[in-house]
Enzyme design. Structure first.
Site, short mmCIF file in Angstrom:
data_model
loop_
_atom_site.label_atom_id
_atom_site.label_comp_id
_atom_site.label_asym_id
_atom_site.label_seq_id
_atom_site.Cartn_x
_atom_site.Cartn_y
_atom_site.Cartn_z
N ASP A 80 -9.55 -86.98 32.07
CA ASP A 80 -10.80 -86.75 32.80
C ASP A 80 -10.43 -86.03 34.09
OD1 ASP A 80 -12.91 -87.14 34.74
OD2 ASP A 80 -13.70 -88.75 33.51
N CYS A 83 -10.33 -88.19 37.25
CA CYS A 83 -9.54 -89.42 37.20
C CYS A 83 -8.28 -89.27 38.07
CB CYS A 83 -9.18 -89.70 35.74
SG CYS A 83 -7.74 -90.74 35.47
N CYS A 86 -5.05 -89.48 36.13
CA CYS A 86 -4.89 -88.26 35.32
C CYS A 86 -4.32 -87.15 36.19
CB CYS A 86 -6.23 -87.81 34.74
SG CYS A 86 -6.97 -88.98 33.58
N ARG A 110 -14.89 -89.50 30.96
CA ARG A 110 -15.07 -90.93 30.64
C ARG A 110 -16.47 -91.46 30.93
NH1 ARG A 110 -11.51 -92.86 35.81
NH2 ARG A 110 -12.59 -91.31 37.01
#
Length: 183
Positions: A80, A83, A86, A110
């Protein structure tokens, strides 16, 4: 299909595994362990097999690749753009490449396909250089809104089918799903 446990059959729906007796009278939901085989989780083996089957349906062109050009290992990461973990993983691409790891990204907003993350993912996909656009977006650069035919909703749906509930979600070549950031 028959399970490794005599008298029990394995039923797989998506990546969910249940066991039932031959007459379908009793159903067992949960983890089945083989204690004679080093505590092998046979339920997880069946789930991994199902995930691997789903992943073979995804064409290489539908991913954004980073890392080693001649990889020793290839993993798929559901990511994502918004994120934090991430982003942390993405900032370690040079390190992964040095270990011979190739990362194929699947875009997984997400919060769903109506979220701002979805719009950003589509803009990344529609960019002329997807890898550069993904790196910019993960570094907080606002990309111009673009729209084109894209697989972002398909990536999201596939992630849900294989059990992705958060990002990053790392999927190995054998179908093992590891949720969360791992160095």
């Amino acid at each position: 299909s028959k399970s490794p446990v005599e008298g029990l059959y394995e039923a797989v729906y998506g990546t969910q595994v249940i066991y039932m007796t031959e007459d379908a009278r009793y159903v067992i939901q949960g983890v089945v362990m083989d204690l004679d085989d080093g505590k092998r989780d046979i339920t997880e083996v069946a789930s991994n097999r199902a995930r691997k089957k789903y992943m073979t349906q995804v064409n290489e062109l539908e991913k954004i690749a980073f890392g080693a050009e001649n990889p020793k290992h290839t993993i798929t990461v559901f990511t994502d753009i918004d994120c934090g973990y991430c982003r942390k993983l993405h900032n370690e691409m040079d390190q992964y490449a040095s270990y011979g790891i190739k990362i194929n990204y699947m875009l997984f907003p997400r919060n769903g396909i109506t979220s701002p993350s979805y719009t950003k993912a589509v803009s990344v996909w529609c960019s002329d250089d997807r890898a550069a656009a993904l790196t910019k977006a993960k570094n907080g650069v606002e990309l111009p809104a673009e729209n084109c035919e894209n697989p972002v909703a398909d990536h999201f749906e596939l992630g849900q089918k294989i059990g992705v509930t958060g990002t990053p979600a790392i999927l190995t070549a054998n179908g093992e799903l590891m949720p969360g950031y791992l160095p």
